[in-house]
Design an enzyme around this catalytic site. Structure first.
Site, PDB file in Angstrom:
ATOM      1  N   LYS A 211       0.838  -1.203   0.000  1.00 29.21           N
ATOM      2  CA  LYS A 211       0.000   0.000   0.000  1.00 29.21           C
ATOM      3  C   LYS A 211       0.874   1.254   0.000  1.00 29.21           C
ATOM      4  CE  LYS A 211      -3.422   2.468   2.712  1.00 29.21           C
ATOM      5  NZ  LYS A 211      -4.341   2.497   3.844  1.00 29.21           N
ATOM      6  N   GLU A 217      10.372  -4.688   4.601  1.00 28.31           N
ATOM      7  CA  GLU A 217      10.415  -6.094   4.195  1.00 28.31           C
ATOM      8  C   GLU A 217      10.148  -6.229   2.699  1.00 28.31           C
ATOM      9  OE1 GLU A 217       8.801  -4.850   6.741  1.00 28.31           O
ATOM     10  OE2 GLU A 217       9.005  -6.127   8.516  1.00 28.31           O
ATOM     11  N   GLY A 283      -4.754  -1.795   4.965  1.00 29.21           N
ATOM     12  CA  GLY A 283      -3.995  -2.962   4.508  1.00 29.21           C
ATOM     13  C   GLY A 283      -4.716  -4.275   4.776  1.00 29.21           C
ATOM     14  N   ARG A 284      -5.243  -4.426   5.998  1.00 25.38           N
ATOM     15  CA  ARG A 284      -5.878  -5.698   6.355  1.00 25.38           C
ATOM     16  C   ARG A 284      -7.277  -5.834   5.783  1.00 25.38           C
ATOM     17  NH1 ARG A 284      -4.775  -2.317  10.338  1.00 25.38           N
ATOM     18  NH2 ARG A 284      -6.405  -1.435  11.661  1.00 25.38           N
ATOM     19  N   GLU A 369      -4.917  -6.400  14.776  1.00 31.99           N
ATOM     20  CA  GLU A 369      -4.381  -5.099  14.369  1.00 31.99           C
ATOM     21  C   GLU A 369      -5.501  -4.055  14.434  1.00 31.99           C
ATOM     22  OE1 GLU A 369      -2.537  -4.039  10.318  1.00 31.99           O
ATOM     23  OE2 GLU A 369      -0.781  -4.636  11.451  1.00 31.99           O
ATOM     24  N   HIS A 400      -6.058 -32.857  17.919  1.00 29.46           N
ATOM     25  CA  HIS A 400      -4.964 -33.682  18.444  1.00 29.46           C
ATOM     26  C   HIS A 400      -3.843 -32.818  19.010  1.00 29.46           C
ATOM     27  CE1 HIS A 400      -6.577 -37.509  17.008  1.00 29.46           C
ATOM     28  NE2 HIS A 400      -7.105 -36.768  16.050  1.00 29.46           N
ATOM     29  N   LYS A 524       9.183  -0.902  14.150  1.00 29.22           N
ATOM     30  CA  LYS A 524       9.751  -0.654  12.811  1.00 29.22           C
ATOM     31  C   LYS A 524      10.847   0.394  12.893  1.00 29.22           C
ATOM     32  CE  LYS A 524       5.554  -1.026   9.950  1.00 29.22           C
ATOM     33  NZ  LYS A 524       4.668  -0.211   9.123  1.00 29.22           N
TER      34      LYS A 524
HETATM   35  O1  LIG Z   1       1.067  -2.723   2.237  1.00 35.35           O
HETATM   36  P1  LIG Z   1       2.161  -2.087   3.028  1.00 35.35           P
HETATM   37  O2  LIG Z   1       2.116  -0.599   3.000  1.00 35.35           O
HETATM   38  O3  LIG Z   1       3.494  -2.609   2.565  1.00 35.35           O
HETATM   39  O4  LIG Z   1       1.967  -2.489   4.542  1.00 35.35           O
HETATM   40  C1  LIG Z   1       2.006  -3.812   4.968  1.00 35.35           C
HETATM   41  C2  LIG Z   1       1.424  -3.969   6.330  1.00 35.35           C
HETATM   42  O5  LIG Z   1       2.116  -3.166   7.270  1.00 35.35           O
HETATM   43  C3  LIG Z   1       1.201  -2.631   8.221  1.00 35.35           C
HETATM   44  O6  LIG Z   1       1.047  -1.287   7.968  1.00 35.35           O
HETATM   45  C4  LIG Z   1       1.689  -2.762   9.626  1.00 35.35           C
HETATM   46  O7  LIG Z   1       2.093  -4.041   9.917  1.00 35.35           O
HETATM   47  C5  LIG Z   1      -0.098  -3.390   7.960  1.00 35.35           C
HETATM   48  O8  LIG Z   1      -1.207  -2.718   8.386  1.00 35.35           O
HETATM   49  C6  LIG Z   1      -0.015  -3.554   6.488  1.00 35.35           C
HETATM   50  O9  LIG Z   1      -0.934  -4.489   6.039  1.00 35.35           O
END
Ligand SMILES: O=P(O)(O)OC[C@H]1O[C@](O)(CO)[C@@H](O)[C@@H]1O
Length: 560
Positions: A211, A217, A283-284, A369, A400, A524
């Protein structure tokens, strides 16, 4: 200033629920025995789903009081405000419009928010994603050597990963035979290394899904993927060792999904190969946006639209159904009942469908979240417990492993059981329908949890007296059973939207902004500050607290 939330604990319903709880003696055996209509009355339809709430620890009075609570905290008004595009994400000053992503083309009246023609924009991007998906599926889109795409690698994390991977697994039988999607999320380099190890770069397409297009990452993995692509293509003599050839390779093998198309261009991906969305999609809550591009490719645009239609059916149910029959709102308020009045700390989600094996992980982000907050949307402290821990594993694996604690432990763990009537793989073991046997477990577990087994029943089996206590099941352990005809795209959309609106209802009661996630920011930021220390920068190491410093020092000693 935002409108202050209504403090639920000051409502008359809260007071009444407290009094009700203090006198209620949950007894599902008696409740069912005395009320032959209970199962029927508390089993509700939700689009294609049948939702049995009757094994919850509630009476009609409890439900009436929860309805009053929903009313007093103005749940339906807040839901209407969300659908209309009001800026209910207060701390980020944003509208919350994931529901707009699944409005059907031509929905009336058109949704216009702050001058944006929301429906038009949504349909335009959906058409772009669909056209691109068709090109990949038909082979019209090729890699730099003219080979068609066989593997799509989605690079994203959090909402840019969990939704797509969960739905991909859920709809595996719908995936085109000649296509595979892999998902790289973790910055642990193992993830990318393992997922690309056996891939042919000429037939691989990367989707960088982010987003913000700033996530450490995802951008790190995208750069690693780009380096892998170049190294392999140049090394195998597939492209010239020139900047132009490398740029050409990125153009054919990388597309992006983001709200930040300028940053996409900076990375080197042609904005013509980027699919946008908007800051009002959290995002979620984004699997039904262009973040689902990998899915549109895998299952095809028609099935992707069916997925969206499933979401929309539940949105409409939530919008139009009175509380007593409104499944998401009832389930949300039941969760409030368990957390705030019966002391539950966690909530299990137990899919009896192997294809839903990532659903609990998906729900962890959606619910925790969203509702893991200690302040309300006006910045004041919450007035009661919020945000229970969601967790789960598919049945029967969980049986189990951890069901012992759900059946006989000291903690109350409300659980949702989810099953489908028609499996994708109707295998038989001789005469036995294996899926029917599987579902016998689904039915048996909720029955055992609800009704338990008394000491007399245990004794009647001839159990030695000293063992009897260990073999007693108290019962009265609450469950909701959700049964779908089959795991179709629409049903998967329905399940996701159901939990989105459950989460919403809980957030409204607690007065929290379920759409921000400031709690992930500090870690972060610190990771970026600590990065020089773990790479040997002495000053950065010195700046750490004693525990962190000695841990990093030990890590540096252990490194080869
Ligand atoms: O889509 P982006 O901006 O890379 O963010 C990834 C994720 O990082 C967050 O902002 C925080 O973990 C989530 O809400 C989001 O889904």
């Amino acid at each position: 200033m935002p409108t202050p939330p209504i403090d639920p604990t000051t409502t008359s319903a809260w007071q009444a629920l407290s009094e009700h709880e203090s006198t209620l003696r949950p007894d599902l055996r008696t409740w069912f025995a005395q009320d032959p209509e209970r199962a029927q009355r508390l089993t509700l339809p939700l689009a294609d789903l049948t939702v049995d709430l009757s094994k919850n620890l509630v009476t009609d009075e409890t439900i009436a009081l929860l309805a009053r609570l929903a009313d007093e905290v103005q749940l339906t008004d807040r839901f209407a405000a969300m659908l209309a595009g009001e800026r209910i994400n207060v701390t980020e000053d944003r509208a919350v419009l994931h529901t707009a992503l699944r409005r059907p083309a031509g929905a009336q009246p058109p949704l216009v928010v702050d001058g944006q023609q929301v429906d038009e924009d949504v349909q335009r991007v959906l058409a772009e994603v669909s056209a691109f998906a068709e090109k990949v599926r038909s082979g019209a889109w090729t890699g730099v050597t003219g080979e068609r795409v066989r593997t799509v690698v989605n690079i994203g994390i959090g909402g840019s990963d969990l939704g797509p991977v969960m739905v991909y697994e859920a709809l595996a039988p719908y995936v085109a035979d000649d296509l595979e999607v892999r998902f790289v999320s973790n910055i642990d380099p193992t993830d990318l290394a393992q997922k690309t190890a056996d891939l042919d770069p000429t037939t691989t397409l990367f989707i960088v899904a982010s987003k913000t297009f700033t996530t450490l990452e995802t951008l790190t993995n995208a750069r690693l993927a780009r380096a892998w692509l170049w190294e392999r293509l140049v090394g195998e003599g597939r492209i010239e060792d020139t900047d132009e050839a490398r740029r050409g390779a990125v153009a054919q093998h990388f597309v992006a999904v983001s709200t930040a198309l300028d940053k996409v261009a900076e990375f080197g991906i042609d904005p013509a190969n980027a699919f946008g969305f908007w800051d009002w999609v959290g995002g979620r809550y984004s699997v039904d946006s262009a973040i689902g591009t990998s899915l549109a490719i895998a299952i095809g645009p028609d099935a992707f639209r069916e997925l969206l239609a499933g979401f929309h059916a539940v949105d409409e149910h939530a919008r139009t159904t009175p509380f007593e029959r409104n499944v998401p709102f009832l389930m949300g308020l039941l969760n409030v009942w368990y957390v705030n009045f019966l002391g539950a700390h966690t909530h299990a989600v137990l899919p009896y469908a192997q294809q839903l094996h990532r659903f609990p992980a998906y729900l962890q982000q959606l619910t925790m979240e969203s509702n893991g907050k200690s302040v309300r949307w006006d910045g004041t402290p919450v007035t009661t417990q919020t945000g229970e821990v969601f967790w789960g594993e598919p049945g029967t694996n969980g049986q189990h492993a951890f069901y012992q604690l759900i059946h006989q432990g000291t903690r109350l763990i409300p659980a949702d059981f989810i099953a489908v009537a028609n499996p994708a793989y109707p295998l038989r073991d001789g005469e036995t329908d294996v899926h029917a046997l599987f579902l016998a477990n689904f039915f048996a577990q909720t029955k055992a949890l609800a009704f338990g087994k008394t000491a007399d029943e245990v004794r009647a089996e001839g159990t030695a007296e000293e063992i009897v206590p260990a073999r007693v099941f108290s019962g009265n352990r609450p469950t909701t059973s959700i049964l779908a005809p089959a795991l179709t795209p629409s049903v998967v959309g329905q399940l996701i939207a159901l939990y989105e609106h459950i989460t919403f209802a809980q957030g409204v009661v607690w007065g929290i902004d379920s759409f921000d996630q400031w709690g992930v920011e500090l870690g972060k930021k610190l990771a970026l500050e600590i990065a020089p220390a773990v790479q040997g920068d002495a000053a950065a190491l010195d700046a750490q607290d004693p525990s962190t410093r000695s841990l990093i020092a030990r890590y540096l000693e252990l490194r080869d």
